[in-house]
Design a protein around this motif. Structure first.
Motif, PDB file in Angstrom:
ATOM      1  N   GLY A  50       0.818  -1.206   0.000  1.00 40.70           N
ATOM      2  CA  GLY A  50       0.000   0.000   0.000  1.00 40.70           C
ATOM      3  C   GLY A  50       0.851   1.253   0.000  1.00 40.70           C
ATOM      4  N   ASN A  51       0.219   2.385   0.358  1.00 33.99           N
ATOM      5  CA  ASN A  51       0.915   3.670   0.398  1.00 33.99           C
ATOM      6  C   ASN A  51       1.715   3.794   1.686  1.00 33.99           C
ATOM      7  N   VAL A  52       2.946   4.286   1.540  1.00 34.08           N
ATOM      8  CA  VAL A  52       3.872   4.409   2.659  1.00 34.08           C
ATOM      9  C   VAL A  52       4.534   5.774   2.580  1.00 34.08           C
ATOM     10  N   ALA A  53       4.661   6.461   3.708  1.00 32.81           N
ATOM     11  CA  ALA A  53       5.384   7.734   3.776  1.00 32.81           C
ATOM     12  C   ALA A  53       6.612   7.531   4.667  1.00 32.81           C
ATOM     13  N   VAL A  54       7.696   8.273   4.343  1.00 33.39           N
ATOM     14  CA  VAL A  54       8.924   8.116   5.119  1.00 33.39           C
ATOM     15  C   VAL A  54       9.528   9.490   5.403  1.00 33.39           C
ATOM     16  N   GLN A  55      10.112   9.620   6.589  1.00 37.33           N
ATOM     17  CA  GLN A  55      10.794  10.868   6.954  1.00 37.33           C
ATOM     18  C   GLN A  55      12.093  10.989   6.175  1.00 37.33           C
ATOM     19  N   SER A 108      15.942 -15.309   1.333  1.00 37.41           N
ATOM     20  CA  SER A 108      16.743 -14.110   1.099  1.00 37.41           C
ATOM     21  C   SER A 108      15.825 -12.957   0.714  1.00 37.41           C
ATOM     22  N   ALA A 109      16.361 -11.744   0.837  1.00 40.41           N
ATOM     23  CA  ALA A 109      15.578 -10.544   0.560  1.00 40.41           C
ATOM     24  C   ALA A 109      15.266 -10.432  -0.930  1.00 40.41           C
ATOM     25  N   LEU A 110      14.111  -9.854  -1.210  1.00 36.84           N
ATOM     26  CA  LEU A 110      13.653  -9.592  -2.566  1.00 36.84           C
ATOM     27  C   LEU A 110      13.812  -8.098  -2.809  1.00 36.84           C
ATOM     28  N   THR A 111      14.433  -7.735  -3.919  1.00 32.65           N
ATOM     29  CA  THR A 111      14.617  -6.325  -4.243  1.00 32.65           C
ATOM     30  C   THR A 111      13.455  -5.846  -5.097  1.00 32.65           C
ATOM     31  N   ILE A 112      12.886  -4.703  -4.699  1.00 36.33           N
ATOM     32  CA  ILE A 112      11.851  -4.078  -5.518  1.00 36.33           C
ATOM     33  C   ILE A 112      12.387  -2.725  -5.972  1.00 36.33           C
ATOM     34  N   THR A 113      12.029  -2.305  -7.183  1.00 35.32           N
ATOM     35  CA  THR A 113      12.627  -1.112  -7.762  1.00 35.32           C
ATOM     36  C   THR A 113      11.580  -0.158  -8.330  1.00 35.32           C
ATOM     37  N   SER A 114      11.978   1.106  -8.373  1.00 29.52           N
ATOM     38  CA  SER A 114      11.251   2.165  -9.063  1.00 29.52           C
ATOM     39  C   SER A 114      12.322   2.981  -9.777  1.00 29.52           C
ATOM     40  N   GLY A 156       7.636   6.788  -5.615  1.00 27.20           N
ATOM     41  CA  GLY A 156       7.478   5.964  -6.816  1.00 27.20           C
ATOM     42  C   GLY A 156       6.757   4.680  -6.483  1.00 27.20           C
ATOM     43  N   THR A 157       6.381   3.972  -7.515  1.00 25.74           N
ATOM     44  CA  THR A 157       5.780   2.650  -7.352  1.00 25.74           C
ATOM     45  C   THR A 157       6.885   1.632  -7.533  1.00 25.74           C
ATOM     46  N   TYR A 158       7.166   0.869  -6.495  1.00 23.85           N
ATOM     47  CA  TYR A 158       8.259  -0.103  -6.485  1.00 23.85           C
ATOM     48  C   TYR A 158       7.687  -1.491  -6.767  1.00 23.85           C
ATOM     49  N   VAL A 159       8.309  -2.197  -7.707  1.00 19.10           N
ATOM     50  CA  VAL A 159       7.833  -3.525  -8.108  1.00 19.10           C
ATOM     51  C   VAL A 159       9.041  -4.450  -8.218  1.00 19.10           C
ATOM     52  N   SER A 160       8.856  -5.712  -7.874  1.00 19.29           N
ATOM     53  CA  SER A 160       9.954  -6.680  -8.017  1.00 19.29           C
ATOM     54  C   SER A 160      10.119  -7.048  -9.489  1.00 19.29           C
ATOM     55  N   GLY A 161      11.368  -7.134  -9.927  1.00 19.34           N
ATOM     56  CA  GLY A 161      11.657  -7.533 -11.307  1.00 19.34           C
ATOM     57  C   GLY A 161      11.358  -8.998 -11.543  1.00 19.34           C
ATOM     58  N   THR A 162      11.498  -9.788 -10.507  1.00 17.37           N
ATOM     59  CA  THR A 162      11.156 -11.213 -10.573  1.00 17.37           C
ATOM     60  C   THR A 162      10.259 -11.528  -9.381  1.00 17.37           C
ATOM     61  N   PRO A 163       9.323 -12.438  -9.548  1.00 20.91           N
ATOM     62  CA  PRO A 163       8.451 -12.785  -8.424  1.00 20.91           C
ATOM     63  C   PRO A 163       9.202 -13.606  -7.369  1.00 20.91           C
ATOM     64  N   PHE A 164       8.660 -13.649  -6.178  1.00 20.13           N
ATOM     65  CA  PHE A 164       9.241 -14.521  -5.146  1.00 20.13           C
ATOM     66  C   PHE A 164       8.524 -15.866  -5.197  1.00 20.13           C
TER      67      PHE A 164
END
Length: 171
Positions: A50-55, A108-114, A156-164
């Motif tokens: 969902g929507n996330v805000a960060v300081q 292992s961690a999944l990288t998501i990108t924008s 931005g909208t962050y999406v994984s390049g490959t699924p988990f």
């Protein structure tokens, strides 16, 4: 005396024949195999934090439970009026009724990108956790995880390049 020897020889002969008769026995067994319905897993819903805000000065995390409930830590806040789409990943597992199966989640961690910006998704959890039971041959498997957000994370909208991958296997 001759009669005693003959009786003894006849007795020994019967004992030898009798011993041979019970020295060998035969038993029979059948062979059986049961073919079970192959286990399968199908994705029904993708994971969405969902929507996330960060300081700008402090990063943090968003923990999404398998029930689809999220919480924030550190400098991350979750908008209450514009939450966006929030869903845990959901899968349908099918197979032989009442069988149990093992669940393997990403380790292992999944990288998501924008664009060139990235975040990681880690600490995957599921309901059921570890082992499921195919009551009537089917079960819903929900998966949550932790989104790791850095300070001043670009919008931005962050999406994984490959699924988990979530793997299931009969016990």
């Amino acid at each position: 005396m001759k009669r005693t020897k003959i009786t003894a020889l006849i007795t020994l002969a019967f004992m030898a024949v009798g011993a041979r008769a019970v020295a060998q026995e035969t038993a029979s067994a059948t062979a059986t195999a049961t073919i079970v319905t192959p286990i399968s897993i199908t994705k029904t819903v993708d994971m969405n934090f969902g929507n996330v805000a960060v300081q700008s000065t402090t990063g943090g995390t968003v923990v999404l439970t398998p029930a689809g409930v999220r919480s924030a830590t550190g400098g991350v806040t979750l908008p209450t009026t514009a939450t966006g789409t929030v869903t845990a990943a959901s899968f349908t597992v099918n197979g032989t009724g009442n069988y149990t199966y093992a669940i393997t989640l990403p380790s292992s961690a999944l990288t998501i990108t924008s664009g060139s910006n990235t975040m990681t998704v880690s600490t995957f959890t599921s309901t059921p956790s570890g082992v499921g039971t195919l009551t009537a041959g089917t079960q819903t498997l929900n998966v949550g995880a932790t989104l790791n957000v850095t300070a001043a994370q670009p919008a931005g909208t962050y999406v994984s390049g490959t699924p988990f991958n979530v793997t299931v296997n009969y016990n």
